[in-house]
Design a protein around this motif. Structure first.
Motif, PDB file in Angstrom:
ATOM      1  N   GLU A 540       0.852  -1.189   0.000  1.00 39.64           N
ATOM      2  CA  GLU A 540       0.000   0.000   0.000  1.00 39.64           C
ATOM      3  C   GLU A 540       0.886   1.236   0.000  1.00 39.64           C
ATOM      4  N   ASN A 599      -4.629   4.894  -2.133  1.00 42.01           N
ATOM      5  CA  ASN A 599      -5.856   5.381  -1.503  1.00 42.01           C
ATOM      6  C   ASN A 599      -6.460   6.513  -2.312  1.00 42.01           C
ATOM      7  N   GLU A 632      -7.918   1.817  -3.258  1.00 36.26           N
ATOM      8  CA  GLU A 632      -8.610   1.618  -1.983  1.00 36.26           C
ATOM      9  C   GLU A 632      -9.574   2.771  -1.746  1.00 36.26           C
ATOM     10  N   ASP A 662     -11.765  -0.196   1.895  1.00 38.31           N
ATOM     11  CA  ASP A 662     -10.881   0.069   3.035  1.00 38.31           C
ATOM     12  C   ASP A 662     -11.680   0.231   4.329  1.00 38.31           C
ATOM     13  N   LYS A 683     -10.999  -4.824   3.199  1.00 38.11           N
ATOM     14  CA  LYS A 683      -9.913  -4.660   4.166  1.00 38.11           C
ATOM     15  C   LYS A 683     -10.517  -4.468   5.554  1.00 38.11           C
ATOM     16  N   GLU A 719      -5.843  -5.555   8.326  1.00 39.69           N
ATOM     17  CA  GLU A 719      -4.917  -4.441   8.504  1.00 39.69           C
ATOM     18  C   GLU A 719      -4.436  -4.373   9.942  1.00 39.69           C
TER      19      GLU A 719
HETATM   20 CA    CA Z   1      -5.790   2.291   2.765  1.00 34.32          CA
END
Ligand code: CA
Ligand code: C2E
Ligand code: CA
Length: 761
Positions: A540, A599, A632, A662, A683, A719
């Motif tokens: 990421e 993101n 994301e 996310d 996620k 995560e």
């Molecule tokens: Ca993220």
């Protein structure tokens, strides 16, 4: 005198017998009629009403019994008393026969004078009595009829009185609705209900009220009851002259039409035969609308009904006129004539209301005072008319900077106020003030020439600056004065703290802008590890700001500000482009299947097609295959504008790019919403993993999310995995991918390259 005497009929075929009997009966007070045959007797009977008949039994052609039979078969002579005169030899059988045909009595020949006389006088007497009874019965009947007639008349009168009473009540109810403090539409609905409830009107509970749209002169359906859906569509607007209602409008006359399917220009499904009244709502010559009332198919119009409906329509007209007058007055009382903005009165009202509401909701209210700089100059040099045009344009421009729920008012002259009720985000204030200042600083193209003005804005906040409307107004005014003295086209907050806070933000934004241009941004990468193989399958990209004199700054400190301003667009695209560039370098180094995740802020999705263009040009420019880029997005984005989001996400999917959801679990996305989005990955939010070992609730949530993802055929990333225990739990629960400090925090390019070398190879 003769006519009052009872009449006696004597029938005998022998004239001698006749004269004998006449003789005997001469003593009786009666009129004698004689017949020598049955036929003659019948003829006499047709002419006279006899009180008694003496019939000889033995007669040629038609004997006495036969004659009697005929007489009893005729209505007129049905009850006629008959005495048969029989020969001595008449046997009892014959007598029996005589009674059968209705004889009342017998006398035998030769006739005994006294017997005959006494029998005749008895019958005459009876007859007199019968007549008297009949007469009084007739009289009684007549009286009865008279009485019935009278009663009918009374009923009718009562009914009429009843109707008048009911009508009066209805009209007074209608008059009462005029005063109801509700919208016109609601009032009209009540009007319909009142009309339906008048018992003597034969209305179906179906009808509508149309109002004339002054702009088009068309009838617009204002309210209705019992209309079918299709009819609602058709009758929403009716042109003058069209259909029956349009005709009533044009002719200014009540139209009654019975069973008028044929008369309808508009046919629709479910249209049954029906009659109706179309009553124009008239005042002298002006038509305000049409009242459309349905009656049953076989209804006959009544004058009384029309009379009532037209007086009801007058009341409705009164109601409509009163409403429009009220509206005018209200408009004049609460709005500024020049700009159409709320005036001082309404401003005070709105401000007090906002404060009241904020007290309950705990939110802030912002009040701005705004004054135009150099407006006086425009007025003096270009004239008042120019000044007026400028004020109107300025009002529009200010209004365009705020949301519908905010209030822009004009207090008079060049003074405006803005109320932002229910403030949720402090940056919004700054955003609005700056937008307004920018708008006002743009030159105004007036018919008289170009004018340049600017604005000064003073800002206060409830409840931190003051807890009353008066206090707020005073502070806003003094803040505006400060803004004016500080130089034009600026704004000032009432409190020092606010001013410093805002100037800090100002500085930060300016620096961030500079930082973006000066390449002060860095990207750190955090590896994502496949649970089964334990190798890095992607990373990421997380942005950092290397701010001069501050060092490395985390995104939480500048992303919100970037999102408030448009900077986030540039920032995200910068990150995406550079992350792809870097990934291409790694690909070229031989790490050919690393997926880089970027993101995207929620704000980005409002850009729609523009966003898709940016992404595809980045892919082209960097040469990264789309399947090695993942985007994301957060759950809140899904909720915001679902339809638009789906379209944009599908566009991204169509390019071959993966999409991950996310921070999953923190929002409120429903299963059904999830299914609508083209997602490949969920996620699990860090917060669930954090206490995974201690908190059994979190364990359940995490395993539920994993099985949900499996059902939806999505992969799951956990995560924030920091410990071995967390890792074990996730492995047991079949989580696909993990990301967290356990394996590595986000690291620089160099360090990540090292990780790749160490762990992957
Ligand atoms: Ca993220
Ligand atoms: P995020 O997308 O949820 O990113 C994961 C965050 O969790 C990162 O914080 C990362 O450092 C942190 N993290 C990862 N593993 C662990 C762990 O094991 N424990 C703990 N305590 N934290 C862990 P970071 O880098 O501070 O980023 C914060 C947020 O800023 C991100 O949350 C993301 O929403 C946003 N962000 C970062 N970069 C960008 C960007 O380029 N564009 C946009 N729009 N937002 C970004
Ligand atoms: Ca996250």
């Amino acid at each position: 005198m003769n006519s009052v005497l009872p009449k006696i009929l004597i029938v005998d075929d022998l004239p001698a017998n006749l004269s004998a009997m006449r003789k005997i009966l001469s003593k009786v007070e009666a009129q004698m009629f004689e017949a020598e045959s049955g036929e003659d007797a019948l003829a006499l009977c047709a002419e006279h009403d006899f009180a008694l008949a003496l019939l000889d039994v033995n007669m040629p052609i038609m004997n006495g019994f036969q004659l009697a039979e005929i007489l009893y078969g005729v209505k007129r002579t049905k009850g006629l008393p008959i005495i048969f005169v029989t020969a001595t030899e008449t046997d009892s059988y014959q007598i029996l026969q005589g009674y059968e045909v209705g004889a009342v009595d017998f006398v035998r020949k030769p006739i005994d004078n006294r017997i005959l006389l006494s029998k005749v006088s008895v019958f005459l007497d009876l007859n007199n009595k019968r007549r008297a009874i009949e007469k009084s019965a007739l009289l009684l009947q007549e009286k009865n009829q008279q009485l019935e007639h009278e009663i009918d008349k009374r009923h009718l009168a009562e009914e009429k009185i009843g109707r008048a009473y009911e009508s009066r009540i209805a009209i007074s109810k209608l008059l009462q609705t005029v005063l109801d403090p509700v919208s016109l539409e609601v009032q009209l609905e009540t009007v319909l209900e009142i009309l339906f409830s008048v018992p003597w009107l034969s209305l179906k509970r179906k009808g509508g009220i149309f109002l004339v749209d002054p702009a088009t002169s068309e009838l617009v359906l204002a309210c209705s009851s019992g209309y079918a859906d299709e009819q609602l569509d058709i009758c929403a607007r009716i042109k003058p002259g069209q259909c029956l209602c349009g005709k009533a409008l044009q002719r200014k006359q009540i139209i009654f039409s019975s069973s008028n399917d044929k008369d309808h220009e508009f046919q629709y499904k479910g249209l049954e035969p029906h009659g109706h009244y179309c009553i124009p709502l008239l005042n002298s010559d002006q038509v305000f609308g049409v009242l459309n009332l349905y009656v049953s198919d076989d209804h006959k119009p009544l004058a009384e009904e029309e009379e009532f409906l037209s007086s009801a329509s007058n009341t409705i007209v009164g109601l409509i006129e009163r409403r429009s007058l009220e509206r005018q007055l209200k408009q004049q009382a609460q709005f500024d004539e020049l700009t159409g903005l709320p005036n001082r009165v309404l401003f005070h009202d709105r401000l007090n209301q906002a404060i009241k509401f904020a007290k309950r909701s705990g939110k802030d209210v912002i009040l701005m005072f705004l004054d135009l700089d150099r407006f006086k100059l425009v007025n003096d040099t270009m004239g008042h008319e120019a000044g007026d045009v400028l004020l109107k344009m300025a009002a529009q421009r200010i209004n365009s900077c705020v949301r519908d729920s905010d209030t822009v008012a004009r207090l008079g002259g060049d003074e405006f106020t803005v109320i932002l009720p229910q403030l949720t985000h402090p940056f919004y204030v700054e955003l609005v003030t700056r937008k307004i200042l920018e708008q006002l600083a743009t030159p105004f193209n007036l018919p008289q020439g170009v004018a340049s003005v600017s604005g000064s804005i003073g800002v206060t906040c409830f409840p931190s600056d003051a807890d009353s409307a008066e206090g707020l107004i005073k502070h806003a005014d003094s803040a505006m004065y400060q803004a004016k003295t500080a130089g034009r086209s600026t704004f000032r907050f009432f409190t020092k703290e606010m001013n410093t806070f805002m100037s800090e933000r100002y500085k930060l934004e300016a620096e961030l802008r500079k930082g973006l241009a000066n390449e002060e941004m860095l990207i750190y990468y955090q590896p994502k590890i496949d649970m089964k193989t334990n190798i890095i399958i992607g990373m990421e990209a997380l942005v950092r700001w290397n701010r001069p004199e501050h060092g490395i700054i985390l995104p939480s400190e500048f992303i919100p500000l970037a999102e408030e301003t448009k900077l986030i667009e540039t920032l995200d695209m910068w990150v995406m482009e550079n992350a792809c560039k870097q990934n291409k370098i790694w690909i070229d180094m031989g790490y050919s299947d690393l997926v880089v995740s970027v993101n995207l802020s929620t704000v980005q999705f409002r850009r729609g097609v523009e966003l898709l263009d940016s992404i595809s040009s980045i892919l082209k420019k960097t040469g990264v295959p789309p399947q090695l880029l993942e985007i994301e997005i957060t759950e809140s984005m899904l909720m915001e504008n679902v339809d638009e989001a789906v379209v944009t996400m599908k566009g991204i999917r169509d390019m071959g790019i993966q999409i991950a959801l996310d921070d999953f679990g923190t929002g409120y996305s429903s299963l059904s919403a999830l299914k609508r989005f083209p997602l490949q990955t969920l996620k699990i939010d860090r917060s669930f993993v954090l206490e995974l070992i201690e908190d059994s609730d979190d364990q359940e949530i995490v395993s539920a999310i994993i099985s949900l993802a499996q059902k939806l055929k999505m992969s799951v990333v956990a995560e924030g995995v920091e410990t071995n225990e967390q890792l074990d739990f996730l492995k047991e629960n079949c989580c696909d991918i993990v990301q967290g400090f356990f394996h590595s925090p986000p690291v620089s390019v160099e360090e990540f390259s090292k990780l790749l070398k160490d762990k992957r190879l």
